[in-house]
Write a protein that holds these residues in place. Sequence first.
Motif, PDB file in Angstrom:
ATOM      1  N   PRO A 138      -7.987 -45.800  11.632  1.00 30.15           N
ATOM      2  CA  PRO A 138      -8.405 -45.147  10.386  1.00 30.15           C
ATOM      3  C   PRO A 138      -7.303 -45.240   9.321  1.00 30.15           C
ATOM      4  O   PRO A 138      -6.156 -45.579   9.637  1.00 30.15           O
ATOM      5  CB  PRO A 138      -8.645 -43.701  10.816  1.00 30.15           C
ATOM      6  CG  PRO A 138      -7.868 -43.509  12.058  1.00 30.15           C
ATOM      7  CD  PRO A 138      -7.799 -44.855  12.722  1.00 30.15           C
ATOM      8  N   PRO A 139      -7.627 -44.948   8.074  1.00 33.14           N
ATOM      9  CA  PRO A 139      -6.633 -45.055   6.994  1.00 33.14           C
ATOM     10  C   PRO A 139      -5.459 -44.092   7.177  1.00 33.14           C
ATOM     11  O   PRO A 139      -5.558 -43.091   7.883  1.00 33.14           O
ATOM     12  CB  PRO A 139      -7.423 -44.703   5.728  1.00 33.14           C
ATOM     13  CG  PRO A 139      -8.834 -44.504   6.126  1.00 33.14           C
ATOM     14  CD  PRO A 139      -8.927 -44.541   7.607  1.00 33.14           C
ATOM     15  N   ASP A 140      -4.351 -44.415   6.496  1.00 33.10           N
ATOM     16  CA  ASP A 140      -3.173 -43.542   6.529  1.00 33.10           C
ATOM     17  C   ASP A 140      -3.544 -42.139   6.053  1.00 33.10           C
ATOM     18  O   ASP A 140      -4.367 -41.975   5.150  1.00 33.10           O
ATOM     19  CB  ASP A 140      -2.067 -44.097   5.626  1.00 33.10           C
ATOM     20  CG  ASP A 140      -1.291 -45.216   6.305  1.00 33.10           C
ATOM     21  OD1 ASP A 140      -1.604 -45.540   7.458  1.00 33.10           O
ATOM     22  OD2 ASP A 140      -0.370 -45.746   5.674  1.00 33.10           O
ATOM     23  N   GLY A 141      -2.905 -41.151   6.669  1.00 31.22           N
ATOM     24  CA  GLY A 141      -3.137 -39.763   6.279  1.00 31.22           C
ATOM     25  C   GLY A 141      -4.292 -39.111   7.017  1.00 31.22           C
ATOM     26  O   GLY A 141      -4.587 -37.940   6.791  1.00 31.22           O
ATOM     27  N   THR A 142      -4.941 -39.837   7.904  1.00 32.83           N
ATOM     28  CA  THR A 142      -6.061 -39.294   8.669  1.00 32.83           C
ATOM     29  C   THR A 142      -5.527 -38.521   9.861  1.00 32.83           C
ATOM     30  O   THR A 142      -4.632 -38.977  10.569  1.00 32.83           O
ATOM     31  CB  THR A 142      -6.982 -40.426   9.170  1.00 32.83           C
ATOM     32  OG1 THR A 142      -7.387 -41.212   8.065  1.00 32.83           O
ATOM     33  CG2 THR A 142      -8.198 -39.870   9.879  1.00 32.83           C
ATOM     34  N   LYS A 143      -6.086 -37.333  10.073  1.00 32.39           N
ATOM     35  CA  LYS A 143      -5.697 -36.529  11.235  1.00 32.39           C
ATOM     36  C   LYS A 143      -6.498 -37.033  12.436  1.00 32.39           C
ATOM     37  O   LYS A 143      -7.728 -37.106  12.387  1.00 32.39           O
ATOM     38  CB  LYS A 143      -5.965 -35.057  10.984  1.00 32.39           C
ATOM     39  CG  LYS A 143      -5.370 -34.158  12.025  1.00 32.39           C
ATOM     40  CD  LYS A 143      -5.414 -32.715  11.631  1.00 32.39           C
ATOM     41  CE  LYS A 143      -4.696 -31.904  12.699  1.00 32.39           C
ATOM     42  NZ  LYS A 143      -4.663 -30.508  12.391  1.00 32.39           N
ATOM     43  N   VAL A 144      -5.785 -37.419  13.502  1.00 37.72           N
ATOM     44  CA  VAL A 144      -6.426 -38.037  14.655  1.00 37.72           C
ATOM     45  C   VAL A 144      -5.864 -37.514  15.971  1.00 37.72           C
ATOM     46  O   VAL A 144      -4.769 -36.957  16.014  1.00 37.72           O
ATOM     47  CB  VAL A 144      -6.244 -39.579  14.648  1.00 37.72           C
ATOM     48  CG1 VAL A 144      -6.946 -40.207  13.479  1.00 37.72           C
ATOM     49  CG2 VAL A 144      -4.787 -39.958  14.667  1.00 37.72           C
ATOM     50  N   THR A 145      -6.649 -37.714  16.998  1.00 33.34           N
ATOM     51  CA  THR A 145      -6.165 -37.601  18.371  1.00 33.34           C
ATOM     52  C   THR A 145      -6.157 -39.019  18.900  1.00 33.34           C
ATOM     53  O   THR A 145      -7.176 -39.713  18.837  1.00 33.34           O
ATOM     54  CB  THR A 145      -7.099 -36.727  19.228  1.00 33.34           C
ATOM     55  OG1 THR A 145      -7.120 -35.415  18.690  1.00 33.34           O
ATOM     56  CG2 THR A 145      -6.628 -36.680  20.673  1.00 33.34           C
ATOM     57  N   VAL A 146      -5.002 -39.474  19.375  1.00 35.36           N
ATOM     58  CA  VAL A 146      -4.896 -40.836  19.884  1.00 35.36           C
ATOM     59  C   VAL A 146      -4.705 -40.821  21.389  1.00 35.36           C
ATOM     60  O   VAL A 146      -4.136 -39.888  21.950  1.00 35.36           O
ATOM     61  CB  VAL A 146      -3.739 -41.627  19.222  1.00 35.36           C
ATOM     62  CG1 VAL A 146      -3.995 -41.833  17.756  1.00 35.36           C
ATOM     63  CG2 VAL A 146      -2.403 -40.967  19.452  1.00 35.36           C
ATOM     64  N   GLU A 147      -5.222 -41.856  21.999  1.00 34.30           N
ATOM     65  CA  GLU A 147      -5.023 -42.082  23.430  1.00 34.30           C
ATOM     66  C   GLU A 147      -4.022 -43.223  23.535  1.00 34.30           C
ATOM     67  O   GLU A 147      -4.177 -44.245  22.857  1.00 34.30           O
ATOM     68  CB  GLU A 147      -6.356 -42.459  24.061  1.00 34.30           C
ATOM     69  CG  GLU A 147      -6.368 -42.449  25.556  1.00 34.30           C
ATOM     70  CD  GLU A 147      -7.781 -42.668  26.065  1.00 34.30           C
ATOM     71  OE1 GLU A 147      -8.237 -43.831  26.039  1.00 34.30           O
ATOM     72  OE2 GLU A 147      -8.409 -41.684  26.467  1.00 34.30           O
ATOM     73  N   THR A 148      -2.982 -43.061  24.343  1.00 37.56           N
ATOM     74  CA  THR A 148      -1.947 -44.084  24.446  1.00 37.56           C
ATOM     75  C   THR A 148      -1.699 -44.463  25.900  1.00 37.56           C
ATOM     76  O   THR A 148      -1.935 -43.673  26.814  1.00 37.56           O
ATOM     77  CB  THR A 148      -0.608 -43.604  23.836  1.00 37.56           C
ATOM     78  OG1 THR A 148      -0.135 -42.481  24.585  1.00 37.56           O
ATOM     79  CG2 THR A 148      -0.763 -43.232  22.381  1.00 37.56           C
ATOM     80  N   VAL A 149      -1.228 -45.688  26.057  1.00 40.12           N
ATOM     81  CA  VAL A 149      -0.721 -46.175  27.338  1.00 40.12           C
ATOM     82  C   VAL A 149       0.592 -46.864  27.024  1.00 40.12           C
ATOM     83  O   VAL A 149       0.626 -47.798  26.225  1.00 40.12           O
ATOM     84  CB  VAL A 149      -1.702 -47.166  28.008  1.00 40.12           C
ATOM     85  CG1 VAL A 149      -1.083 -47.788  29.250  1.00 40.12           C
ATOM     86  CG2 VAL A 149      -3.017 -46.481  28.337  1.00 40.12           C
ATOM     87  N   ARG A 150       1.693 -46.397  27.606  1.00 41.79           N
ATOM     88  CA  ARG A 150       3.028 -46.952  27.362  1.00 41.79           C
ATOM     89  C   ARG A 150       3.325 -47.053  25.853  1.00 41.79           C
ATOM     90  O   ARG A 150       3.797 -48.075  25.379  1.00 41.79           O
ATOM     91  CB  ARG A 150       3.183 -48.321  28.028  1.00 41.79           C
ATOM     92  CG  ARG A 150       3.067 -48.288  29.521  1.00 41.79           C
ATOM     93  CD  ARG A 150       3.389 -49.633  30.163  1.00 41.79           C
ATOM     94  NE  ARG A 150       2.954 -50.788  29.450  1.00 41.79           N
ATOM     95  CZ  ARG A 150       1.984 -51.604  29.842  1.00 41.79           C
ATOM     96  NH1 ARG A 150       1.336 -51.368  30.946  1.00 41.79           N
ATOM     97  NH2 ARG A 150       1.674 -52.670  29.125  1.00 41.79           N
ATOM     98  N   LYS A 151       2.993 -46.009  25.110  1.00 47.25           N
ATOM     99  CA  LYS A 151       3.208 -45.908  23.663  1.00 47.25           C
ATOM    100  C   LYS A 151       2.294 -46.803  22.831  1.00 47.25           C
ATOM    101  O   LYS A 151       2.409 -46.859  21.625  1.00 47.25           O
ATOM    102  CB  LYS A 151       4.674 -46.162  23.297  1.00 47.25           C
ATOM    103  CG  LYS A 151       5.613 -45.070  23.816  1.00 47.25           C
ATOM    104  CD  LYS A 151       7.029 -45.309  23.389  1.00 47.25           C
ATOM    105  CE  LYS A 151       7.196 -44.976  21.945  1.00 47.25           C
ATOM    106  NZ  LYS A 151       8.583 -45.049  21.485  1.00 47.25           N
TER     107      LYS A 151
END
Length: 160
Positions: A138-151
Amino acid sequence: MKHLYSIQTSAVWRKKATFKLGVLCGLLLGMLLVNIGLCNHVNTQNADVLLGLVILISTLAGWAALIVYAFGYRPARARAEHMLGILQGEKEQASGILRRTDEIFAIPKSVTVRKIALQQGEETLILHADSALVRQLPPDGTKVTVETVRKFITGYEVIP
């Protein structure tokens, strides 16, 4: 949650790598067979012409093979291996405001990575995103929950 990596996409990249390896082997085998055919028809009258043809065909096929390897097979294999490694890793989640950075780096024999900052109040978490997948974020400044694997960001969900 919108996922950036999938088993199907990884399989597609593996098939692309396998196809490009087949093209590479076919190109080299074709060059070898043509040169063997030319060498079987050599005699004292045409030796200098056929030698020139063998050198020309070997040079052109060699350059073509290097190009297919460097710009076709190797990047496709690297992307497939990267995706497979990410899909097999342990997932973590983090929330914050997403900001792209201008910092890009290449992992040797793998993918090009763009750093992504995730602002979590006073703290900033630096994450990575495959540069080919950054446009899906999503665009910069969007509040998100991200899922990560090894950063590496593997998925996101926009928080309203």
